[in-house]
Every structure is written in structure tokens, then in C-alpha cells.
Design a protein around this motif. Structure first.
Motif: not given
Ligand code: TRP
Length: 418
Positions: A109, A111-113, A144, A146, A149-150, A232, A257, A261
Motif C-alpha cells: 500500500y 499513495g500520493r497527495g 491511494q 488523497t 487530504e489535499k 489514510q 513511504c 508519513q
Molecule cells: N499523505 C500522502 C501525501 O501527501 C499520500 C498517501 C496516502 C500516502 N496514503 C499513503 C503516502 C501511503 C505513502 C503511503 O503524499
């Protein structure tokens, strides 16, 4: 009246997440390093002191023993980002490997904001590494985006954040993730019963005091920010994805990550056992430095602070030559005599991220340090290394049309035959 306030009721119910000192994330010490999910700054040219961070956060160092074990379990040489200590810290990797050796797989898992449509080279790092993990372990991956979030943290309308999520997804797909084992989702679009049920379960276990302490929030912040950490956290649990894992609620999760994070996942790991779920394991990376040096920040609004994925070869060349902070000396004579400093030199630092050949890199380090290699020559090596990577990514992105995007982002069963 006050006693029936749901907030108070909640506060009484939870013995909740135990906070100890290292859980409080806003750390600014005498060294001037600040690392939390929204700030990564250091006053030092060599950047954040990562060994200190491991102690502060209570994680474990990725040492030679762990690296050797990963090579043994996968039968493959580890990725250069692991060999070079870019991924430098972890939580529970040995547990993941123990289970994997017993034939019990995990899922990935990350992700990226999506805060801007101009992604830069640094944004690719966790995805390049995640792709390698997916390839060598052959396990499913959820990504994911987000957008929620942003839109809460930046001045971005939810509708626009969602559009950015889809645009960013194209750049992520272009890193080469396998369609049959990758699911990418926008939080705003994917919110569904199983996801929401887990979010709710997590929210019930975390009170405002805890979230404020971990994330540095204040009473005047929007309530959306207070509830976001649960969003998250939820994808760390396989029950969030019934289409992928069916009724298996205990498939372990590994999260690659950047270290900033970690607060989200410390909270996740605290609530997991209370919900009967497995704590996610983590692999943390260091930060990718800005062109102007490890004590400055890359920013989408300063086009000269980073190499962007849509830069032309000419722009890349100019940026590196004009803006990459140099650890070299003021004159050629002085450089030949004293040598350069690789620890602060951005061209060298970038090579550690993108030049795969260990021997070449070591030769460059020796030659630059001795003064045999000049700054202009080092910069040329960097330009010749990253230009093809950026061009190849641009080519790959052209292949990601709307139909391909739709396929990756459609909730569906992934390859997972265990
Ligand atoms: N909060 C992270 C960001 O701003 C995005 C993110 C969501 C994330 N879930 C994650 C990053 C899991 C790493 C792993 O970039």
C-alpha cells in the motif's frame, strides 16, 4: 446537556492510543530539523539527520542483515535505493519476511497527495521502489490518491483535487505497475461501504487530543483535518478491499513511504490490534533534495527547484548546470587541489538515486572527492543519466490513455491466489 456530547462520550470510551514522547511529531530540536507530514526542513546542507530520526520515531534501521535476508527470500539483488540507504528505516519487515517464507503473502500500500499536476523526479522515488517490490514479491498493490487530504490542506476545491488525482495517476501508472495486480483510487471516488466501515472503526478509537498531538492540529483547524488520518489509515487493512481479498481480513500490509508519513502509520499501528487487524509493516525513505541543496525545499511553484517530469532535455540541462548546488571548489585549481564534497553536492546526490551501477557511482565519488572530476563533468554525468529516464517516462505516459487509466482505477479483483 454537555455530558451527552458525542465528543465527550467518545473521549471516555477510549483508553485509546497511548501517546508517549516519541509519538509527538512536531519535532524541532537544536539541530533545526523539522519532520512532520507537511514540513521537511533542515538547516544543514547535508539535510535531515536520519539516524537521529530513527531514534526519535522508534523505528528500526534497515541494516545489512535485513538486506541480505530480503535477497535470500526473493532470490534477487536488492534495489539500489535499498543498497544506498535511501530506504533506511523500517517497522516489522522481519515479520513480513517470516510470513512470506511460510507462503503467506502480503499486500503493498502506498499513495500520493495530488496537490499539483506537475510532478517532479522526487515524486517518482517511492513509486520506482514500490514497483520493484511488486515485481520481486509478486503481490497486489493498492495506491491511494488523497484528493480529500489535499483539498483540506491546500486551497484546492474538492472537484479540482479529484481531477489532479486522475492526472497524477497517469504519471504513476507510467512507472510500469502491473495492471493485474495494481488498484489506484481517488479517496473521493472510492469511498464505499467497506472502506467507510473501517474509517469509522478507526475514528471511534482516536480522540481529538491524540490527533492534535500527532499532527500538530489546532482547534481552529477544519474538522476534516481531524478525521483525515483515519482515511489514510484504513487502506492498511485488507478488509477495506473485499473485492481483492474477499473475506480475508488479516492479510498483512507493507507500506513503502517517505519518513514524513510515519505519523499516520504509527496511529494505524496503535489501533490495529484493538480492531483485531494486523499492524502494517513499513519501509521509510529519506527525502529527495531540492536542486538548490538539502536545506531547501522543492516546490511546484518554483520551476527551478526541481526537475519536473514534463521538462525537456534542454530544460533539464539548464537546470542542472545553473541551479544544482555544487560541492565543488570556486576555481579549477582549487578543486584539483582540495577536491569536491559529495555529501552536499546535489548532482552527486541525485546520482545516488538514479545511477544504478554501484561501481560507476563509487568511481565518481572517488574522483570527485579527489578533485580528478570537475563539477561541470559531474553535472554532465547527471544530465546524461536522468534525461533518458525522464524521456522514457514521458513516452510511457503517452501510452496511458483514458481507457488505460479507467482500467487501473476500476475497483476489481486483483491477481492474488493465496
Ligand atoms: N499523505 C500522502 C501525501 O501527501 C499520500 C498517501 C496516502 C500516502 N496514503 C499513503 C503516502 C501511503 C505513502 C503511503 O503524499
Amino acid at each position: 446537556m454537555a455530558q451527552s456530547s458525542p465528543v465527550k462520550g467518545l473521549g471516555e470510551e477510549i483508553s485509546s492510543v497511548q501517546l508517549d514522547e516519541k509519538d509527538v511529531l512536531k519535532v524541532e530540536e537544536d539541530d533545526g530539523d523539522v519532520v512532520d507530514p507537511w514540513n521537511v526542513t533542515s538547516k544543514s546542507l547535508t539535510g535531515v539527520d536520519y539516524d537521529k530520526l530513527i531514534k526519535k520515531f522508534g523505528s528500526s534501521k534497515i541494516d545489512q542483515e535485513l538486506i541480505a535476508r530480503i535477497e535470500k527470500v526473493t532470490g534477487k539483488k536488492v534495489h539500489h535505493l535499498l543498497r544506498r540507504g535511501v530506504f533506511f528505516s523500517h517497522r516489522d519487515m522481519h515479520t513480513i519476511l517470516n510470513l512470506f517464507e511460510q507462503g503467506k503473502p502480503f499486500f503493498l500500500y502506498t499513495g500520493r497527495g495530488p496537490s499539483s499536476d506537475s510532478m517532479h523526479l522526487g515524486h517518482l522515488i517511492p513509486f520506482m521502489f514500490t514497483k520493484w517490490l511488486q515485481d520481486v514479491f509478486d503481490v497486489p498493490l493498492v495506491i491511494q490518491l488523497t484528493d480529500d487530504e489535499k483539498s483540506l490542506w491546500k486551497n484546492i476545491k474538492p472537484e479540482d483535487a479529484k481531477k489532479l488525482a486522475y492526472q497524477n495517476a497517469k504519471a504513476i501508472i507510467a512507472c510500469g505497475f502491473k495492471l493485474d495486480s495494481t488498484f489506484i483510487f481517488s479517496d473521493i471516488d472510492f469511498m464505499n461501504p467497506a472502506f467507510y466501515l473501517n474509517i469509522l472503526k478507526i475514528q471511534k478509537l482516536v480522540n481529538g487530543t491524540t490527533v492534535k498531538a500527532i499532527f500538530g492540529l489546532q482547534d481552529c483547524d477544519s474538522v476534516g483535518k481531524f478525521s483525515f488520518p483515519a482515511i489514510q489509515a484504513a487502506p492498511s487493512f485488507s478488509s477495506t478491499f473485499p473485492l481483492i481479498f474477499g473475506s480475508q481480513t488479516k492479510v498483512p500490509c507493507l507500506i513503502p513511504c517517505a519518513i514524513d508519513q510515519d505519523p499516520y502509520f504509527r496511529l494505524t499501528r496503535d489501533v490495529a490490534p484493538k480492531l483485531g487487524y494486523v499492524k502494517p509493516a513499513l519501509m521509510h525513505s529519506t527525502f529527495f533534495p531540492a536542486l538548490q541543496g538539502a536545506n531547501t525545499k522543492m516546490s511546484a511553484s518554483d520551476l527551478n527547484s526541481a526537475i519536473f517530469l514534463n521538462d525537456t532535455p534542454k530544460q533539464i540541462k539548464n537546470k542542472v548546470n545553473k541551479h544544482a548546488y555544487s560541492g565543488g571548489q570556486a576555481t579549477v585549481e582549487e578543486h584539483r587541489e582540495k577536491g569536491g564534497n559529495c555529501d552536499v553536492d546535489i548532482a552527486y546526490q541525485y546520482l545516488t538515486f538514479f545511477l544504478e551501477d554501484d561501481e560507476k557511482l563509487e568511481q565518481i565519488r572517488k574522483d570527485y572527492t579527489s578533485g580528478a572530476l570537475l563539477t561541470g563533468e559531474l553535472k554532465k554525468i547527471l544530465i546524461d543519466t536522468i534525461t533518458p529516464i525522464v524521456l522514457q517516462h514521458q513516452e510511457a505516459m503517452k501510452q496511458v490513455n483514458e481507457e488505460v487509466l479507467r482500467q487501473y482505477m476500476t475497483p476489481r479483483k486483483l491477481k492474488f491466489d493465496f
